[in-house]
Enzyme design. Structure first.
Site, PDB file in Angstrom:
ATOM      1  N   GLY A 170       0.827  -1.196   0.000  1.00 34.72           N
ATOM      2  CA  GLY A 170       0.000   0.000   0.000  1.00 34.72           C
ATOM      3  C   GLY A 170       0.868   1.254   0.000  1.00 34.72           C
ATOM      4  O   GLY A 170       2.009   1.223   0.439  1.00 34.72           O
ATOM      5  N   HIS A 221       3.648   4.676   2.968  1.00 37.06           N
ATOM      6  CA  HIS A 221       4.826   4.273   3.747  1.00 37.06           C
ATOM      7  C   HIS A 221       6.104   4.868   3.168  1.00 37.06           C
ATOM      8  O   HIS A 221       7.197   4.379   3.440  1.00 37.06           O
ATOM      9  CB  HIS A 221       4.963   2.752   3.756  1.00 37.06           C
ATOM     10  N   LYS A 232       5.744  -8.185   2.229  1.00 35.68           N
ATOM     11  CA  LYS A 232       5.479  -8.003   3.657  1.00 35.68           C
ATOM     12  C   LYS A 232       4.282  -8.870   4.049  1.00 35.68           C
ATOM     13  O   LYS A 232       3.323  -9.015   3.281  1.00 35.68           O
ATOM     14  CB  LYS A 232       5.187  -6.525   3.965  1.00 35.68           C
ATOM     15  N   ASP A 244      -1.415  -8.641   0.656  1.00 35.58           N
ATOM     16  CA  ASP A 244      -0.147  -8.571  -0.070  1.00 35.58           C
ATOM     17  C   ASP A 244       0.315  -9.968  -0.473  1.00 35.58           C
ATOM     18  O   ASP A 244       0.740 -10.199  -1.609  1.00 35.58           O
ATOM     19  CB  ASP A 244       0.949  -7.915   0.794  1.00 35.58           C
ATOM     20  N   HIS A 304      -0.134   0.428   9.647  1.00 29.05           N
ATOM     21  CA  HIS A 304      -1.400   0.953   9.130  1.00 29.05           C
ATOM     22  C   HIS A 304      -2.269   1.439  10.271  1.00 29.05           C
ATOM     23  O   HIS A 304      -3.483   1.598  10.131  1.00 29.05           O
ATOM     24  CB  HIS A 304      -2.157  -0.115   8.349  1.00 29.05           C
TER      25      HIS A 304
END
Lengths: 333, 227
Positions: free
Chosen positions: A54, A57, A105, A110, A219
């Site tokens: 995502g 980051h 990750k 993911d 997150h």
């Protein structure tokens, strides 16, 4: 919500255009599907390194694309996994004939999206291996959960594996090295404040004026415990003790100490944390022989930090020191 | 010969679903996802990351747009694969690969078929669920979409094996999926983001099982009527 944005749903696309304009010497940015690819990809005979996740980051992962680190990054929407078509395009773009390593990750979305991409890549005749990073000691009881989350060790694995790929190590060697980095790295984070996802417009979680969250995810996922604000030295001890006990790190170990800013914490405070960490490790007979301090795996504007320790040997130290030239990490030989 | 008379006087029962019937089922599911977008998202907000309804709605509206734009070649397998690939590239998160795999594997099982017999449908569903199990590594009782899909599949096969009409078998399949969905409420999640909540995930209905029930319910409603 106070943010430097134009439209909440255009944040990722506009930032990608910014990256393309700023770093054209290092990367090419492709749209629909969105990928950031090393400008000289594919490098013939070199294992291609692909990561992704995502957005929110930064600089991870797009800021780590370039010589000595990643060959491509797949940015998803904010805090949302990218999709297999992005990963497949990235895999094809960086395949220089020596295969492609996916560094993933450990988040359910993911992992599954990268698995689909690996299947699709293999069906097109590309050799693909994947290594899942799961270094967050805040998450326990792995048998009954989706397992530990992937956090700070990801940055170190991307750097170290990038160096090995530049040395023309084989796909199986680079994958084995990646597993070794994951096996020797442990992390834990904390938050002073929440982050605000642009599309949501409000804080992801509520934290009292005098409260902190120990074991926070990148997150804003809940951590181990919510406690009263304390001096940095105490917080460092709360983060470091579970890390040391988990591997375990022992007297005589040499480590890379990575003090990461979550996005909203100034470097001044990160150096305060580093000072406390250095003293604490010294008391345990552990020597910091390499360090990384700064915001590298962030959670939007969250204030807070994470600590990652990686047990080093000669091989990992040599590969860490190898030259790297990316927007986010850069040093010469 | 009472039996023959009964058969002759019975209403025509559906013996297969044609390409256009499959299209209607997909559109019906898209409409159900749209109608339940908020409730799916609220279920997910309680134990996940609060985007399941939004993600599924984005994916299914992309599917409908794609189907509107392309002329079908009457291959049910190709149609289901198109649905799967569209979901994979538009849903994201965990729902994208899982629903994408479900449709892709159903499409592979139905490859080259212009219509599906009841057994074809059962076989396609079985292949799709096997794909989801393989992708997500979830087992019954883990509080996932599997908890609605597996009872739905088993009820379908049992009903067809027992000589039920296709319409009856579809209704029993949807009813079993609904019961499976309700049975996720007390479960403790062992997969996905909800698993991080541990015991706190109990007491909430699983959003994935809920959307999977909608899928089988849509099949029963679309294909369950007599011709």
């Amino acid at each position: 919500m106070k943010k430097l944005i134009n439209k909440p749903d255009a944040v990722v696309t506009e930032a990608l255009h910014g990256i393309a304009a700023a770093h054209a010497d290092l990367v090419n940015v492709h749209f629909n599907p969105n990928i950031i690819v090393r400008a000289d990809a594919p490098v013939q005979g070199k294992v291609g390194l692909v990561s992704g996740g995502g957005s929110g980051h930064e600089p991870m992962h797009g800021g780590f694309v370039g010589p000595g680190m990643l060959d491509a990054a797949c940015p998803g929407e904010v805090f949302t996994s990218p999709t297999p078509d992005q990963m497949l395009d990235a895999t094809k773009a960086v395949n220089g004939g020596a295969g492609v390593l996916h560094i993933v990750k450990n988040y359910t979305g993911d992992v599954m999206n990268f698995e689909m991409a690996a299947d699709l890549g293999q069906s097109e005749g590309i050799e693909v291996e994947a290594v899942v990073i799961d270094d967050d000691v805040a998450v326990q009881d792995s048998l009954y959960t989706a397992g530990r989350r992937g956090v700070g060790t990801t940055v170190l694995a991307e750097k170290i594996c990038g160096a090995a790929a530049e040395e023309r190590q084989s796909l199986s060697e680079v994958a084995e090295l990646c597993r070794k980095v994951n096996a020797n790295g442990r992390s834990m984070g904390m938050a002073l404040t929440s982050c605000i996802v642009p599309a949501a417009g409000k804080p992801t979680f509520d934290l009292g004026e005098d409260e902190i969250e120990i074991g926070i995810g990148i997150h804003g996922e809940p951590g181990r415990e919510r406690v009263k604000l304390a001096p940095a030295a105490e917080i460092v001890e709360r983060l470091t003790r579970p890390i040391l006990e988990d591997l375990p790190f022992e007297k005589g170990d040499q480590v890379l100490a990575f003090v990461n800013g979550m996005g909203g914490t100034p470097l001044l405070e990160l150096y305060v944390v580093y000072n406390d960490l250095n003293r604490l490790l010294g008391e345990h007979g552990i020597t910091i022989t390499r360090n990384l301090i700064g915001p590298y795996i962030t959670s939007l504007e969250m204030a807070g930090c994470s600590i990652t320790l990686l047990k080093l040997d000669d091989e990992l130290t040599r590969l860490w020191d190898a030259p790297v030239k990316t927007a986010g990490l850069r040093w010469a030989a | 010969m009472a039996g023959v008379a009964a058969i002759e006087s019975a209403p025509e029962h559906r013996m297969s679903v044609a390409y256009d019937d499959v299209l209607r089922w997909i559109r019906k599911f898209a409409a159900e996802v749209e109608a339940n977008k908020e409730s799916l998202t609220q279920l997910d907000a309680a134990i996940g990351d609060g985007d399941h309804g939004i993600n599924m709605q984005r994916g299914m509206s992309a599917v409908v747009a794609k189907l509107d734009a392309q002329a079908g070649d009457q291959d049910v397998g190709a149609l289901l694969k198109t649905v799967g690939m569209t979901l994979v590239s538009t849903v994201g998160g965990a729902g994208g690969p899982l629903y994408g795999t479900l449709f892709l594997q159903m499409g592979t099982a139905a490859s080259g078929k212009g219509e599906l017999s009841p057994d074809d449908w059962a076989g396609a569903l079985e292949a799709g669920i096997a794909g989801v199990e393989n992708r997500g590594k979830a087992e019954p009782g883990d509080k996932t979409m599997i908890d609605a899909l597996v009872p739905g599949r088993d009820a379908l096969k049992a009903a067809l094996g027992g000589g039920a009409t296709f319409a009856d078998a579809l209704r029993q399949s949807a009813a079993a999926a609904e019961q499976g969905m309700r049975d996720t409420v007390p479960l403790v999640a062992r997969k996905g983001r909800a698993s991080y909540l541990g015991e706190r995930s109990a007491g909430h209905q699983d959003p994935g099982a809920t959307s999977s029930h909608l899928l089988l319910e849509a099949a029963a409603e679309t294909w369950g009527e007599s011709e």
